[in-house]
Design a protein around this motif. Structure first.
Motif, mmCIF file in Angstrom:
data_model
loop_
_atom_site.group_PDB
_atom_site.id
_atom_site.type_symbol
_atom_site.label_atom_id
_atom_site.label_comp_id
_atom_site.label_asym_id
_atom_site.label_seq_id
_atom_site.Cartn_x
_atom_site.Cartn_y
_atom_site.Cartn_z
ATOM 1 N N ILE A 36 0.826 -1.202 0.000
ATOM 2 C CA ILE A 36 0.000 0.000 0.000
ATOM 3 C C ILE A 36 0.865 1.260 0.000
ATOM 4 C CG2 ILE A 36 -1.819 -1.237 1.233
ATOM 5 C CD1 ILE A 36 -1.162 0.477 3.698
ATOM 6 N N GLY A 37 0.205 2.362 -0.284
ATOM 7 C CA GLY A 37 0.863 3.663 -0.337
ATOM 8 C C GLY A 37 0.001 4.598 -1.145
ATOM 9 N N GLU A 38 0.260 5.915 -1.003
ATOM 10 C CA GLU A 38 -0.497 6.875 -1.789
ATOM 11 C C GLU A 38 -0.193 6.678 -3.272
ATOM 12 O OE1 GLU A 38 -1.274 10.924 0.023
ATOM 13 O OE2 GLU A 38 0.747 10.554 0.732
ATOM 14 N N ASN A 39 -1.075 7.230 -4.142
ATOM 15 C CA ASN A 39 -0.774 7.207 -5.566
ATOM 16 C C ASN A 39 0.558 7.925 -5.788
ATOM 17 O OD1 ASN A 39 -3.113 5.887 -6.278
ATOM 18 N ND2 ASN A 39 -4.276 7.781 -6.497
ATOM 19 N N VAL A 212 4.283 -0.786 3.509
ATOM 20 C CA VAL A 212 3.942 0.585 3.117
ATOM 21 C C VAL A 212 5.116 1.220 2.376
ATOM 22 C CG1 VAL A 212 3.273 2.877 3.950
ATOM 23 C CG2 VAL A 212 2.453 0.837 5.148
ATOM 24 N N LEU A 213 4.805 1.831 1.220
ATOM 25 C CA LEU A 213 5.765 2.665 0.499
ATOM 26 C C LEU A 213 5.292 4.113 0.565
ATOM 27 C CD1 LEU A 213 6.431 0.660 -2.829
ATOM 28 C CD2 LEU A 213 7.516 0.388 -0.593
ATOM 29 N N ARG A 214 6.259 5.037 0.605
ATOM 30 C CA ARG A 214 5.927 6.462 0.552
ATOM 31 C C ARG A 214 7.001 7.188 -0.244
ATOM 32 N NH1 ARG A 214 5.804 7.901 5.839
ATOM 33 N NH2 ARG A 214 7.776 9.037 5.892
ATOM 34 N N ASP A 215 6.555 7.916 -1.273
ATOM 35 C CA ASP A 215 7.471 8.689 -2.123
ATOM 36 C C ASP A 215 8.621 7.834 -2.650
ATOM 37 O OD1 ASP A 215 5.942 10.965 -1.662
ATOM 38 O OD2 ASP A 215 7.098 11.504 0.128
ATOM 39 N N ARG A 234 -0.772 7.101 8.940
ATOM 40 C CA ARG A 234 0.370 7.964 9.269
ATOM 41 C C ARG A 234 1.609 7.524 8.472
ATOM 42 N NH1 ARG A 234 1.757 6.663 14.487
ATOM 43 N NH2 ARG A 234 -0.301 7.369 15.100
ATOM 44 N N ALA A 235 1.798 6.208 8.344
ATOM 45 C CA ALA A 235 2.943 5.694 7.590
ATOM 46 C C ALA A 235 2.833 6.030 6.104
ATOM 47 C CB ALA A 235 3.049 4.183 7.776
ATOM 48 N N MET A 236 1.607 5.977 5.569
ATOM 49 C CA MET A 236 1.395 6.240 4.145
ATOM 50 C C MET A 236 1.591 7.702 3.780
ATOM 51 S SD MET A 236 -1.984 3.924 3.466
ATOM 52 C CE MET A 236 -2.377 4.681 1.907
ATOM 53 N N ILE A 425 -8.516 6.243 -5.262
ATOM 54 C CA ILE A 425 -7.683 7.346 -4.779
ATOM 55 C C ILE A 425 -7.177 7.013 -3.383
ATOM 56 C CG2 ILE A 425 -7.763 9.765 -4.029
ATOM 57 C CD1 ILE A 425 -9.675 10.332 -6.277
ATOM 58 N N ASP A 426 -5.929 7.369 -3.112
ATOM 59 C CA ASP A 426 -5.348 7.025 -1.819
ATOM 60 C C ASP A 426 -5.893 7.917 -0.705
ATOM 61 O OD1 ASP A 426 -3.518 9.418 -1.349
ATOM 62 O OD2 ASP A 426 -2.837 8.742 -3.308
#
Length: 498
Positions: A36-39, A212-215, A234-236, A425-426
């Motif tokens: 998971i993670g934001e777009n 979790v991935l972010r950026d 919070r992690a995302m 959408i994330d």
């Protein structure tokens, strides 16, 4: 438990843009590992490296303990890695068996061996508990059945790793249950599943672990039972989102829209409701209830066959979307990629498309004005782009949704209809969309919201109407908005029967 996959320190750049940096991910047999993670977090790029679509700049990929690097999706497939995409693309005029064996047809001489294909296809369908004839044409299946055929196809390749990308985005709650039952069957066969979804409730129901991935960077991996939804968010996003649904601050004013006994043959009938300035009205219902069909008729994409519509007390006849736009009605569609946007056009061209005639003289489009309007909306809605000339398909889902909204806001609508406003959408982008919807209500706009996510619909709406199989089963005030009550009405019980 056997380790099926181990991706270590994967990095990938496109020119000067680094999209992955030292990302790690692994998968064991018989587990569901959510990614998971934001777009824009790098999930798709990581999976494309695994599938052989992209080559990593550095790092290693091991399958079954052996280092490997696929140069094409067919290589990955033959090695036991399969992906079920969010948007299914079956050949509709071919049978289930023909779709399952496409590209690897069984043959008798120069002819395909239909009987043999159907016999083996039946075996894979049976493994999933799917009771469909292999000779059935794909066009006769619903979306969830097509999805099961895709899973059967992965089994025909002997897949040990299955990637599921937003698998529940277009199916009903009951179909989600069937999917989850089949995921459990796959786990029992030792198959590992990489599960990509923005839906928190699903992640906590179906996954064993979550990464979790972010950026483009690895943030954490946790056993699902050892982390909370708030910790995941919070992690995302790298920040707290304590109040994902904004407080209702808008003042509900005079009646803006009145719909009386609206109907369209074969789709819905006898629907009546009012919408006020500053109000957010939810429309609830299960898939097939007639929600989208109703708003498409209100927007003029189809025609009402009965009933009438008034805007600010004046009866109007909406024959086309152009009529709706003239009466300051906007529709942010469920399928933004098909209806809402021209993905191959620039962000600027999409944003100014509704007002193009207004900023043209003598048939010539004023590019300077168009650029100014577009850049103003990009700034106002905080749309993340390299420039207004960026091609729209290259934006994240959340930013594409903002472009659709920017397009309509330029026309200064009084009534804005949101059909599934945050699908795909994330969570970070969702919070921004929710804030924008509240701000529009505070400006005195009347808002209609359709959503299949019940917490979203309850969190955003002042009031709600509920549909079942094209009929209105109830109208609920704010104090009546609880999930059990809404689902009871959505299941066909009328309010007066409760």
């Amino acid at each position: 438990m056997e380790q099926l996959l181990d991706m270590e320190n994967i990095s990938k750049s496109f020119g000067t843009n680094r999209v992955l940096q030292d990302v790690c991910f692994d998968l064991n047999s018989g587990e569901v590992h959510a990614l998971i993670g934001e777009n824009g977090a790098g999930k798709s790029t990581l999976m494309k490296i695994l599938m052989g679509i992209y080559t990593a700049d550095s790092g290693s990929v091991k399958m079954f303990g052996k280092e490997t690097a696929f140069s094409s999706p067919s290589q990955a497939l033959n090695a036991g890695v399969a992906m079920i995409h969010q948007e299914l693309n079956p050949i509709l005029d071919m049978s289930i068996a023909e779709n399952i064996f496409m590209g690897k047809e069984k043959r008798k001489g120069v002819f395909s061996d239909r009987k043999s294909q159907e016999k083996e296809a039946a075996k894979y369908l049976d493994m999933l508990g799917v009771h469909l004839s292999p000779s059935t044409l794909m066009r006769n299946l619903d979306v969830s059945e097509m999805q099961m055929v895709e899973i059967a196809k992965t089994l025909s390749y002997g897949a040990k790793i299955i990637i599921m990308d937003e698998p529940t985005s277009a199916i009903t709650d009951s179909e989600v249950e069937k999917l989850f039952q089949n995921i459990e069957k796959l786990k029992a066969q030792g198959i590992g599943i990489i599960y990509i979804s923005h839906k928190m409730d699903e992640l906590f129901r179906i996954s064993d672990r979550i990464t979790v991935l972010r950026d483009g960077q690895y943030v954490l991996t946790s056993q699902t039972e050892e982390i909370t939804p708030q910790e995941l968010i919070r992690a995302m996003v790298g920040r707290e989102i304590n109040e994902i649904y904004p407080e209702h601050k808008s003042k509900v004013g005079e009646t803006l829209l009145s719909v009386r006994h609206a109907g369209r043959k074969g789709e819905f009938k006898d629907i009546s409701f009012d919408l006020h300035r500053g109000e957010k009205l939810g429309i609830a219902g299960l898939m097939g209830a007639g929600r989208t069909e109703l708003v498409m008729a209100l927007f003029g994409a189809t025609r009402l066959t009965e009933g009438n519509v008034e805007v600010e007390g004046e009866e109007i006849d909406i024959k086309s979307p152009a009529d709706a736009i003239r009466h300051h009605i906007a529709l942010v569609t469920e399928d933004r990629k098909f209806y809402g946007l021209n993905l191959m056009a620039t962000v600027e061209d999409n944003i100014v498309s509704v007002i193009e005639k207004k900023i043209s003289r003598g048939g010539f489009y004023n590019r300077r004005k168009g650029k100014r309007y577009a850049e103003d909306m990009i700034g106002k809605l905080n749309i993340k782009v390299t420039s207004s000339k960026q091609i729209t398909k290259n934006l994240s889902g959340g930013n594409q949704q903002k472009v659709v909204l920017a397009k309509w806001l330029l026309n200064d609508p009084d009534i804005i209809i949101f059909d599934e406003p945050t699908r795909g959408i994330d969570v970070g982008a969702k919070a921004e969309i929710y804030k924008m919807i509240e701000e529009l209500a505070c400006e005195g706009k009347g808002i209609i919201i359709i959503s299949s996510e019940m917490p979203e619909l309850i969190g955003l709406s002042h009031r709600m109407i509920v549909l079942h199989e094209g009929e209105m089963t109830g109208s609920l005030e704010s104090e009546e908005l609880d999930q059990e009550h809404i689902m009871t009405l959505a299941s066909g019980y009328k309010k007066e029967e409760l």
